[in-house]
Design a protein around this motif. Structure first.
Motif, mmCIF file in Angstrom:
data_model
loop_
_atom_site.group_PDB
_atom_site.id
_atom_site.type_symbol
_atom_site.label_atom_id
_atom_site.label_comp_id
_atom_site.label_asym_id
_atom_site.label_seq_id
_atom_site.Cartn_x
_atom_site.Cartn_y
_atom_site.Cartn_z
ATOM 1 N N LEU A 207 0.836 -1.203 0.000
ATOM 2 C CA LEU A 207 0.000 0.000 0.000
ATOM 3 C C LEU A 207 0.865 1.246 0.000
ATOM 4 O O LEU A 207 0.625 2.185 -0.776
ATOM 5 C CB LEU A 207 -0.932 -0.012 1.219
ATOM 6 N N PHE A 208 1.894 1.267 0.846
ATOM 7 C CA PHE A 208 2.729 2.458 0.950
ATOM 8 C C PHE A 208 3.685 2.579 -0.237
ATOM 9 O O PHE A 208 4.017 3.689 -0.655
ATOM 10 C CB PHE A 208 3.479 2.441 2.279
ATOM 11 N N GLU A 209 4.103 1.454 -0.766
ATOM 12 C CA GLU A 209 4.948 1.502 -1.970
ATOM 13 C C GLU A 209 4.163 2.078 -3.150
ATOM 14 O O GLU A 209 4.681 2.901 -3.913
ATOM 15 C CB GLU A 209 5.469 0.102 -2.305
ATOM 16 N N GLU A 210 2.906 1.648 -3.293
ATOM 17 C CA GLU A 210 2.074 2.169 -4.383
ATOM 18 C C GLU A 210 1.734 3.651 -4.130
ATOM 19 O O GLU A 210 1.713 4.450 -5.070
ATOM 20 C CB GLU A 210 0.791 1.339 -4.506
ATOM 21 N N THR A 211 1.492 4.003 -2.873
ATOM 22 C CA THR A 211 1.241 5.406 -2.531
ATOM 23 C C THR A 211 2.441 6.270 -2.901
ATOM 24 O O THR A 211 2.298 7.349 -3.491
ATOM 25 C CB THR A 211 0.942 5.548 -1.027
ATOM 26 N N SER A 212 3.627 5.792 -2.571
ATOM 27 C CA SER A 212 4.834 6.547 -2.877
ATOM 28 C C SER A 212 5.023 6.687 -4.387
ATOM 29 O O SER A 212 5.417 7.755 -4.876
ATOM 30 C CB SER A 212 6.049 5.842 -2.254
ATOM 31 N N ARG A 213 4.719 5.626 -5.121
ATOM 32 C CA ARG A 213 4.855 5.689 -6.577
ATOM 33 C C ARG A 213 3.891 6.704 -7.178
ATOM 34 O O ARG A 213 4.265 7.533 -8.026
ATOM 35 C CB ARG A 213 4.594 4.306 -7.183
ATOM 36 N N LEU A 214 2.641 6.670 -6.719
ATOM 37 C CA LEU A 214 1.635 7.601 -7.234
ATOM 38 C C LEU A 214 1.975 9.044 -6.853
ATOM 39 O O LEU A 214 1.781 9.973 -7.646
ATOM 40 C CB LEU A 214 0.257 7.227 -6.686
ATOM 41 N N TYR A 215 2.463 9.213 -5.646
ATOM 42 C CA TYR A 215 2.843 10.549 -5.174
ATOM 43 C C TYR A 215 3.910 11.139 -6.094
ATOM 44 O O TYR A 215 3.804 12.296 -6.542
ATOM 45 C CB TYR A 215 3.371 10.442 -3.742
ATOM 46 N N ALA A 216 4.930 10.353 -6.383
ATOM 47 C CA ALA A 216 6.002 10.836 -7.258
ATOM 48 C C ALA A 216 5.494 11.078 -8.676
ATOM 49 O O ALA A 216 5.885 12.049 -9.335
ATOM 50 C CB ALA A 216 7.148 9.825 -7.267
#
Length: 270
Positions: A207-216
């Motif tokens: 969840l946090f890896e995907e959040t970080s990817r989307l954020y960037a």
């Protein structure tokens, strides 16, 4: 036992605050509040500060009484000519009740000024977390505190019985290397998820890896860093007093607006 009807889990919030080490947001709000107080043409002799971090205020208002933002504030009715509510209102289960207690603690014509986080705070993180969780699990969990919009927060002053209410905001944008560093900083601020309805099990790292990817992907700056928005809303009101200015009664004007503006008056059609 946690009451599911309450927005904030107070025990969790206290634990988060107890381990806080990075208080730059609290410091920024305190500096702004101090600047605003310096522009008020009045000397305050009996101030009080409602704050989860009293050490921040020892240098700024050394004579002030400080108390924590518990549900029942340790303030004596009618004892203060100034009450500052510093960066705790967004976690309050009863924000109107907090402001009412502050108003009761004021002397007539005493001033309340409150700083709290507004609805634009962490809008980028909120968006990316929601998008990532929907993609991975098909649903949403309460992971970021919902915060009031400035119009709604301003209305709380009138509901609390304060006169001459004013609400305005200041937006701070802080840049981070990635979403993981932002979330680590939120933990150090004591501002991580303390919602009563929050998931009680640890989230999957995906969840946090995907959040970080989307954020960037959606928000990265030209330097590759990500911005995080913090909206600080400032609420100002006064304890009612007969000496304060009051609006005129409707129909009591002594001059027409058209005459004051030196223009012709055009009647509206029936």
């Amino acid at each position: 036992m946690t009451d599911p009807k309450r927005l904030t889990d107070v025990t969790a919030l206290q634990l988060h605050r107890a381990r806080a080490t990075a208080l730059f947001l609290q410091e920024a709000a305190a500096d702004e509040l101090q600047d605003r107080l310096s522009m008020v043409n009045r000397s305050f002799t009996s101030p009080a500060v409602v704050t989860p971090f009293p050490t921040i205020w020892k240098m700024r208002l050394p004579a002030a009484l400080t108390c924590s933002d518990e549900e029942e504030l340790a303030l004596t009715p009618g004892a203060h000519d100034l009450v500052v509510h510093a960066m705790g209102l967004h976690w309050a289960n009863d924000p109107v009740g907090q402001l009412i207690q502050c108003r009761r603690a004021l002397k007539p014509d005493g001033m309340l000024i409150a700083a709290t986080l507004g609805g634009q705070t962490l809008q980028e993180l909120r968006s990316c977390l929601a998008q990532a969780e929907i993609a991975l699990s098909g649903g949403l969990s309460p992971r970021v505190l919902p915060m009031g919009e400035i119009r709604d927060l301003g209305a709380l002053l009138q509901r609390a019985g304060l006169a001459l209410p004013v609400a305005d905001s200041l937006t701070l944008t802080v840049e981070y290397r990635d979403a993981f560093h932002l979330m680590r900083d939120l933990r150090a601020m004591g501002e991580t998820n303390a919602l009563t309805a929050r998931p009680k099990t640890a989230a999957n790292r995906r969840l946090f890896e995907e959040t970080s990817r989307l954020y960037a992907e959606h928000f990265a700056t030209s330097t590759g860093r990500i911005p995080a928005t913090f909206e600080m809303v400032f609420l100002t009101g006064w304890a009612p007093d007969d000496s304060q200015q009051k609006p005129l009664r409707p129909g009591s004007a002594q001059q027409r607006l058209a005459d004051a503006l030196d223009v012709s008056e055009t009647p509206l059609p029936d």
